[in-house]
Motif scaffolding. Sequence first.
Motif, PDB file in Angstrom:
ATOM      1  N   ASP A   1       0.812  -1.220   0.000  1.00 20.25           N
ATOM      2  CA  ASP A   1       0.000   0.000   0.000  1.00 20.25           C
ATOM      3  C   ASP A   1       0.850   1.277   0.000  1.00 20.25           C
ATOM      4  OD1 ASP A   1       1.002  -0.271   2.556  1.00 20.25           O
ATOM      5  OD2 ASP A   1      -0.880   0.220   3.565  1.00 20.25           O
ATOM      6  N   VAL A   2       2.005   1.230  -0.642  1.00 21.20           N
ATOM      7  CA  VAL A   2       2.924   2.364  -0.636  1.00 21.20           C
ATOM      8  C   VAL A   2       2.688   3.214  -1.882  1.00 21.20           C
ATOM      9  CG1 VAL A   2       5.339   3.076  -0.545  1.00 21.20           C
ATOM     10  CG2 VAL A   2       4.621   0.948   0.585  1.00 21.20           C
ATOM     11  N   ASP A   3       2.395   4.479  -1.667  1.00 23.24           N
ATOM     12  CA  ASP A   3       2.194   5.423  -2.757  1.00 23.24           C
ATOM     13  C   ASP A   3       3.549   6.026  -3.134  1.00 23.24           C
ATOM     14  OD1 ASP A   3       1.824   8.563  -3.369  1.00 23.24           O
ATOM     15  OD2 ASP A   3       0.118   7.436  -4.178  1.00 23.24           O
ATOM     16  N   PRO A   4       3.904   6.025  -4.413  1.00 18.77           N
ATOM     17  CA  PRO A   4       5.238   6.509  -4.781  1.00 18.77           C
ATOM     18  C   PRO A   4       5.490   7.975  -4.426  1.00 18.77           C
ATOM     19  CG  PRO A   4       3.911   6.163  -6.743  1.00 18.77           C
ATOM     20  CD  PRO A   4       3.140   5.608  -5.584  1.00 18.77           C
ATOM     21  N   LEU A   5       4.495   8.832  -4.596  1.00 23.81           N
ATOM     22  CA  LEU A   5       4.701  10.247  -4.276  1.00 23.81           C
ATOM     23  C   LEU A   5       4.836  10.463  -2.771  1.00 23.81           C
ATOM     24  CD1 LEU A   5       2.401  12.006  -6.880  1.00 23.81           C
ATOM     25  CD2 LEU A   5       4.892  11.817  -6.893  1.00 23.81           C
ATOM     26  N   GLU A   6       4.122   9.679  -1.980  1.00 26.78           N
ATOM     27  CA  GLU A   6       4.276   9.775  -0.525  1.00 26.78           C
ATOM     28  C   GLU A   6       5.658   9.302  -0.102  1.00 26.78           C
ATOM     29  OE1 GLU A   6       1.002   7.592   1.144  1.00 26.78           O
ATOM     30  OE2 GLU A   6      -0.411   9.221   0.776  1.00 26.78           O
ATOM     31  N   LEU A   7       6.142   8.227  -0.723  1.00 32.86           N
ATOM     32  CA  LEU A   7       7.480   7.732  -0.390  1.00 32.86           C
ATOM     33  C   LEU A   7       8.545   8.741  -0.807  1.00 32.86           C
ATOM     34  CD1 LEU A   7       9.323   5.566   0.738  1.00 32.86           C
ATOM     35  CD2 LEU A   7       9.227   4.410  -1.487  1.00 32.86           C
TER      36      LEU A   7
END
Length: 187
Positions: A142-148
Motif C-alpha cells: 500500500d505504498v504510494d510513490p509520491l508519498e514515499l
Amino acid sequence: MPRADARRNLDALLEAAKQEFTTHGVDVPVRAIAARAGVGTATLYRHFPLRSDLIAAVFRREIDDVTAMAARLGEQHEPGEALELWARRYTRFVATKHGLGAALHSGDPAYSRLREYFESNAAPALQRLLNSAAEAGVIRDDVDPLELISAIANLSLPAPGGGTERADRMVGLLLDGLRYGARATSG
C-alpha cells in the motif's frame, strides 16, 4: 543534433553546475561553474543565457538520472535491493536539490513545470519498483510513490555539519517500516 564537442561541453557544464550548486548554492559565480567544466563563460551563456535556464537543466537532468536508475536497478537486482538502492540514490538527489531549493521555490516561471516533470517521470518509475517489491513480498503493498518520495525528501534534510550519514540511516529506518506487514502476492 549537437556536435560531439558541444554535447561534451553541455554535459560538463551540467555536472559542474550540479557540484557547485550542491557545495556553494545556486548563487555561485558562473566563472566557477565554467572553470570546473573546463569551458569559457561564453560557452556557458551560449547554452544557458539565464541562470534559471541552468538551474532548471541541472534539475531536469537529475530527474532523468533518478528515473533511468529505477529501470536499471529493477533489471539488475532483486526487488527489495533495487528499491533500497534507488532510495539511496534519491537521497543523493535530494542533497543536490537542497542546493537548488531556494531557486526552485522562488516563483520564477522557468521552474514552474519541473514539479510536474518530476512527478510524471520519477513516480511511475518508482511505482514499478514498489510493485515488484510488493509482489515479491519484501514490502507492504500500500505504498504510494509520491508519498514515499516526499518522506525520503523530508528525511534527507541536511543535518547540522553536513554529510549524508543521518539521511542514510533515516531512509534505512523508513525502508524497514515498509517491510512491516509485507506479504508475497499470489500469482
